[in-house]
Design an enzyme around this catalytic site. Structure first.
Site, PDB file in Angstrom:
ATOM      1  CD1 TRP A 176       0.802  52.768  17.430  1.00  0.00           C
ATOM      2  CD2 TRP A 176       1.072  54.127  19.263  1.00  0.00           C
ATOM      3  NE1 TRP A 176       1.651  53.649  16.936  1.00  0.00           N
ATOM      4  CE2 TRP A 176       2.014  54.578  17.867  1.00  0.00           C
ATOM      5  CE3 TRP A 176       1.565  54.831  20.200  1.00  0.00           C
ATOM      6  CZ2 TRP A 176       2.865  55.648  17.963  1.00  0.00           C
ATOM      7  CZ3 TRP A 176       2.558  55.978  20.516  1.00  0.00           C
ATOM      8  CH2 TRP A 176       3.064  56.303  19.359  1.00  0.00           C
ATOM      9  CG  ASP A 214      -3.475  73.460  23.515  1.00  0.00           C
ATOM     10  OD1 ASP A 214      -3.334  74.282  22.627  1.00  0.00           O
ATOM     11  OD2 ASP A 214      -2.531  72.703  23.909  1.00  0.00           O
ATOM     12  CG  PHE A 259      -0.059  57.050  24.001  1.00  0.00           C
ATOM     13  CD1 PHE A 259       1.097  57.843  24.037  1.00  0.00           C
ATOM     14  CD2 PHE A 259      -1.013  57.683  25.148  1.00  0.00           C
ATOM     15  CE1 PHE A 259       1.395  59.108  24.080  1.00  0.00           C
ATOM     16  CE2 PHE A 259      -0.677  59.046  25.432  1.00  0.00           C
ATOM     17  CZ  PHE A 259       0.314  59.783  25.088  1.00  0.00           C
TER      18      PHE A 259
END
Length: 258
Positions: free
Chosen positions: A70, A159, A32
């Site tokens: 990942w 968040d 990633f």
């Protein structure tokens, strides 16, 4: 990006709001990638809060590319936010002195209620929202600001939407990703947004017990204050982006809070 990865790598956008995330593949290998990710990603990785950081490279234009392991996993569903694993990880994050030190070293000043309220005044004026409901909310924040002053600050994610929580299919490790909006603030900011969004009020004491604190009136007041502030922020955010229906949903929600 293929240029610095080497021959044979295939890079594709990974989606997301910023458009700065990518997936790189080479045979069975997969990583990633993110452009200009959070500068404290190394600390988050070392504490197991995000998937392992593999390397960091700076491009000639000054951009920084990070590569993480990942993880084949699933985003948490809304009903999974009540799990003790969520409370435990958020408690670990809020209790991390290493993470707090890193934030302070790179110049992150604690978000104080007075500054937050002033920013809200500016946001609502710029959005030109003439609403009695908004004004009621702002009046509430101003008259109750004394209830949220002078509390210890921690690193808050800011968040905690269930889409930012990911569980590894293989290891069952839980991660909290997307740290671009994180700041130093009262932990009641994160806790309040999570509890109000996902946990039935009768279950708050149990969830907070798993987190490691007791529910008292002070915590209730602080959570409520930050939820009202965040709701007004979301109203202005949707109005500015031409999303009146979404803004109206949060305006209706604000009424239930006041």
């Amino acid at each position: 990006m293929e240029m610095f990865l080497g021959d044979g790598w295939e890079v594709q956008p990974a989606g997301g709001a910023t458009g700065e995330a990518y997936v790189a593949r080479y045979g069975d290998q997969q990583v990633f990638l993110k452009r200009n990710s959070s500068p404290f990603l190394a600390v988050l990785s070392a504490e197991g809060i995000v998937p392992k950081l593999l390397w960091t490279k700076r491009l000639e234009n000054g951009d920084v590319i990070t590569a993480q392991r990942w993880v084949k996993g699933q985003e948490l569903k809304a009903n999974q936010m009540k799990d003790s694993q969520v409370a435990n990880l958020l408690s670990t994050i809020h209790g991390s002195s290493e993470l707090l030190d890193m934030f302070k070293r790179i110049g992150n000043e604690p978000l104080v209620p007075e500054v937050m309220l002033e920013n809200l005044h500016i946001q609502t004026e710029l959005a030109d929202i003439g609403s009695d409901r908004i004004q009621l909310g702002m009046d509430y924040l101003k008259s109750n600001i004394h209830k949220v002053k002078d509390f210890p600050s921690v690193v808050c994610h800011c968040d905690i939407n269930h889409n930012n929580w990911m569980i590894d299919d293989a290891s069952r490790n839980l991660y909290l990703i997307d740290w671009d909006g994180a700041m130093v603030a009262d932990p009641a900011l994160d806790i309040g947004l999570l509890l109000y969004s996902y946990i039935a009020e009768q279950d708050w004491p149990e969830w907070l017990h798993n987190y490691g604190i007791e529910l008292d009136q002070s915590l209730r007041d602080r959570m409520h204050w930050y939820v009202v502030a965040q709701t007004i922020t979301l109203i202005t955010w949707h109005y500015e982006r031409g999303q009146p229906e979404e803004a109206m949903k949060f305006r209706e929600y604000l009424v239930t809070l006041l």
